[in-house]
Structures are given as structure tokens and as C-alpha cells.
Design an enzyme around this catalytic site. Sequence first.
Site, PDB file in Angstrom:
ATOM      1  N   CYS A 144      -1.237 -17.684  22.408  1.00 23.00           N
ATOM      2  CA  CYS A 144      -1.541 -16.398  23.051  1.00 23.00           C
ATOM      3  C   CYS A 144      -0.780 -15.273  22.360  1.00 23.00           C
ATOM      4  O   CYS A 144       0.263 -15.497  21.747  1.00 23.00           O
ATOM      5  CB  CYS A 144      -1.135 -16.438  24.523  1.00 23.00           C
ATOM      6  SG  CYS A 144      -2.086 -17.602  25.487  1.00 23.00           S
TER       7      CYS A 144
ATOM      8  N   THR B 228       3.220 -20.527  21.781  1.00 19.58           N
ATOM      9  CA  THR B 228       1.873 -20.335  22.309  1.00 19.58           C
ATOM     10  C   THR B 228       0.955 -19.616  21.313  1.00 19.58           C
ATOM     11  O   THR B 228       1.412 -18.759  20.564  1.00 19.58           O
ATOM     12  CB  THR B 228       1.885 -19.558  23.646  1.00 19.58           C
ATOM     13  OG1 THR B 228       0.536 -19.330  24.050  1.00 19.58           O
ATOM     14  CG2 THR B 228       2.595 -18.217  23.538  1.00 19.58           C
TER      15      THR B 228
ATOM     16  N   THR C 239       0.816  -1.215   0.000  1.00 19.86           N
ATOM     17  CA  THR C 239       0.000   0.000   0.000  1.00 19.86           C
ATOM     18  C   THR C 239       0.846   1.258   0.000  1.00 19.86           C
ATOM     19  O   THR C 239       0.501   2.251  -0.649  1.00 19.86           O
ATOM     20  CB  THR C 239      -0.893  -0.007   1.271  1.00 19.86           C
ATOM     21  OG1 THR C 239      -1.704  -1.171   1.224  1.00 19.86           O
ATOM     22  CG2 THR C 239      -1.764   1.214   1.363  1.00 19.86           C
TER      23      THR C 239
ATOM     24  N   ASP D 170       2.191  -7.139  -4.055  1.00 19.58           N
ATOM     25  CA  ASP D 170       1.443  -7.135  -2.799  1.00 19.58           C
ATOM     26  C   ASP D 170       2.170  -8.129  -1.897  1.00 19.58           C
ATOM     27  O   ASP D 170       2.560  -9.214  -2.349  1.00 19.58           O
ATOM     28  CB  ASP D 170       0.009  -7.610  -3.070  1.00 19.58           C
ATOM     29  CG  ASP D 170      -0.871  -7.500  -1.835  1.00 19.58           C
ATOM     30  OD1 ASP D 170      -1.774  -6.648  -1.843  1.00 19.58           O
ATOM     31  OD2 ASP D 170      -0.663  -8.268  -0.877  1.00 19.58           O
ATOM     32  N   SER D 171       2.332  -7.779  -0.632  1.00 16.68           N
ATOM     33  CA  SER D 171       3.184  -8.646   0.197  1.00 16.68           C
ATOM     34  C   SER D 171       2.565 -10.015   0.459  1.00 16.68           C
ATOM     35  O   SER D 171       3.248 -10.921   0.928  1.00 16.68           O
ATOM     36  CB  SER D 171       3.575  -7.963   1.501  1.00 16.68           C
ATOM     37  OG  SER D 171       2.530  -7.980   2.419  1.00 16.68           O
ATOM     38  N   SER D 172       1.304 -10.204   0.145  1.00 19.99           N
ATOM     39  CA  SER D 172       0.725 -11.548   0.275  1.00 19.99           C
ATOM     40  C   SER D 172       1.330 -12.508  -0.756  1.00 19.99           C
ATOM     41  O   SER D 172       1.186 -13.728  -0.631  1.00 19.99           O
ATOM     42  CB  SER D 172      -0.787 -11.507   0.087  1.00 19.99           C
ATOM     43  OG  SER D 172      -1.342 -10.638   1.032  1.00 19.99           O
TER      44      SER D 172
END
Length: 344
Positions: A280, A278, A13, A57-59
Site C-alpha cells: 500500500c 506493505t 533533469t 541519469d539517476s537510473s
Amino acid sequence: MKSSILMIYTGGTIGMKQDEKTMALVPVDISQIETEVPELRKFGYKIDTCSFDPVIDSSDITPDFWIALCSVIKANYLKYDGFVVLHGTDTMSYTASALSFMLEDLAKPVILTGSQLPVGMLRTDGKENIISSIEIAAAKDDEGHPMVPEVCIYFESQLYRGNRTTKYNAENFRAFRSANYPVLADVGIHIKYNRHLIRYPDRWDKPLKVRYHLDTNVAILKIFPGITRQAVEAVMETKGCRAVVLESFGSGNAPTSEWFLSTMRKYVDKGIVIVNVTQCQAGKVDMGAYATGMGLRGIGVISGYDATTEATLCKLFMLLGRYSSPEKVKKEMQKALRGEISCG
Ligand code: ASP
């Protein structure tokens, strides 16, 4: 002598603007970046630019792209004081992690940045991100050494160690988080460097080594209540798989059911390196805390400590590329190679 910076445009972007006729977003010509960010002229630095062709695009980033990016940095390493990489935000934490492991004995700043709004739009966050990244990449201490000779992400007033970051917000200007390591610098009226948190080389004159060989035969297994044996085996049986990042619960806990532990043990015994991180957002794996974690430790699953999934994955790519022995890979995984874990 004035600082010299190489700004490398990869896509995302940040490098977009609206075409005046069609209103579609199109990439800017990076060699004309000063038209979009005229403030760059006010720096007394030499700022050169180069661009990937095509920009992506970085994807769409792949490990081959990281190899190409490292080649650009290596080829220009002695010519510039620092590097600024303009990159899409979606996979920026993966690229920052990968570069940190691929660039060994790095003694110059490599600052990745991007934006949530294109640089050619009125309310863009891209201008400030570019300007501060350049200032940080050019910053030197009293002895003339770079302030931050690390692979970093600069975003929305904060400088992070790249391999500690995760993209956690798809809309907010503050898109990144480094939950387990404090910021390396805070940018307000002044840039406040937290020098005690920055990694400095033991010698400044070591040549940069690039670990180009990556082995991507790694899978990620995210466990969830109700996960079936078939789902676990489908991941573990991935053809060619040499290592698995196991995303466990809490402080590294997983089901204690017989089928789960014996399945895991079977693959550890086959020589697959299983690293426990993890699910988390913050905190670390401690496989000694609960019986549910001890079960994993008992069968030879190793701790990923407080590393992100992104850093664990990229560290495995690099180590599997270097070593054929699972034992050697496990040993190196336990070390903090680039400040990616808080122990070792
Ligand atoms: N999809 C874009 C990319 O990662 C989003 C961005 O740049 O922020 O390339």
C-alpha cells in the site's frame, strides 16, 4: 559569519538545458550555475559547486556512487554548513535513504533536490527547488545550530525526511510523497519548520561517521494473487541472497497456503532475513491484525512497520555490510535508526 554551502551536481533533469543549435538537452556547467539561476547571487552565502564526472541519469545510480557521494560530503564536512545535492528524481528516494543510513551522527543538512523540467527551460521547477534548498541548508536556529540536520528531499514547496519518501508521480511538479511522516517544513511566503518533527543530535560535536561498507545481496519479492511457487523460489534462491524485502498485501498479509508458508519458513531457517512491508502507498504492517499476517510472524518474518521499500532496502544494505549475524541484523531492523520507522 556568512553561511557556506557546497552544491554537488550528480546529474538528472535539473542540470540540463537545451543546446541552442541542436535543441538537444545537454548538462549545464555547474560552475556557471549562476548564469541559469542568477537569483543565487542575491544570497549573502558562500556557495561553492562541484560536479560528478560524468554526470549521470539517476537510473544509473549504483551503491558505488553513494560511496563516492558520501566521500565528497565527508571530505568537505567541516568546511561547509550544509550540502545541496542536485540529483535525478527517478532514484532520489533510494539515494536519500542510503545516505541517511551511511551518514551516522550527521549534524548538518544534506538536502537533495531535482526537477521535472530542466533548469534551463522557461517553466522550470528547478530554480525554485535550488533556491529554497540552499536557503534550508543554510538555515540556523537562534543558537547557531542547523535547522534541519538530516538527509532530506526538498521538492515543490515541501521538505521531507529523505528516507520517508517515494517518487509517486512521473509528470507532476509534486513528484514525491511522504505518506507515513509529515513534512519537515512547508515553504510558502515563509519557510515554516516543523521543529518537533525534525531529528536533532544528542550532541553537536560528534564526528561524522560514514558506513561505507554496503552488502547488496538483497532481493525484493512482491506477492500477487496467483503467484507460483516457482516465482517465489526464483527470488528466494537468488545466489548469495542474505535478505528479502517481502512486499505484502494491506497490513502485512500474505497467502496462508501450506506451500507458501513452508517455503518462507525454509528460507528463514536458512538464515535469510525476511522483512515484511506493505504494497500500500500508506499505513503500516501489523502482523497481528489478521490470520494471514500471523502466519508470517509465526515463521519468523519480521515487520518493516511503516517503512518504504526504498528505506528498508537501503537499511538492509548497510546492516548486512556491518553484521554477519542474521539475528543482529533483525534486531537492528526493528529500531528506528534514522527516523525511518514510527516505532522502535
Ligand atoms: N531520468 C531522470 C533522472 O532521474 C529524471 C529526472 O531527473 O527527473 O535522472
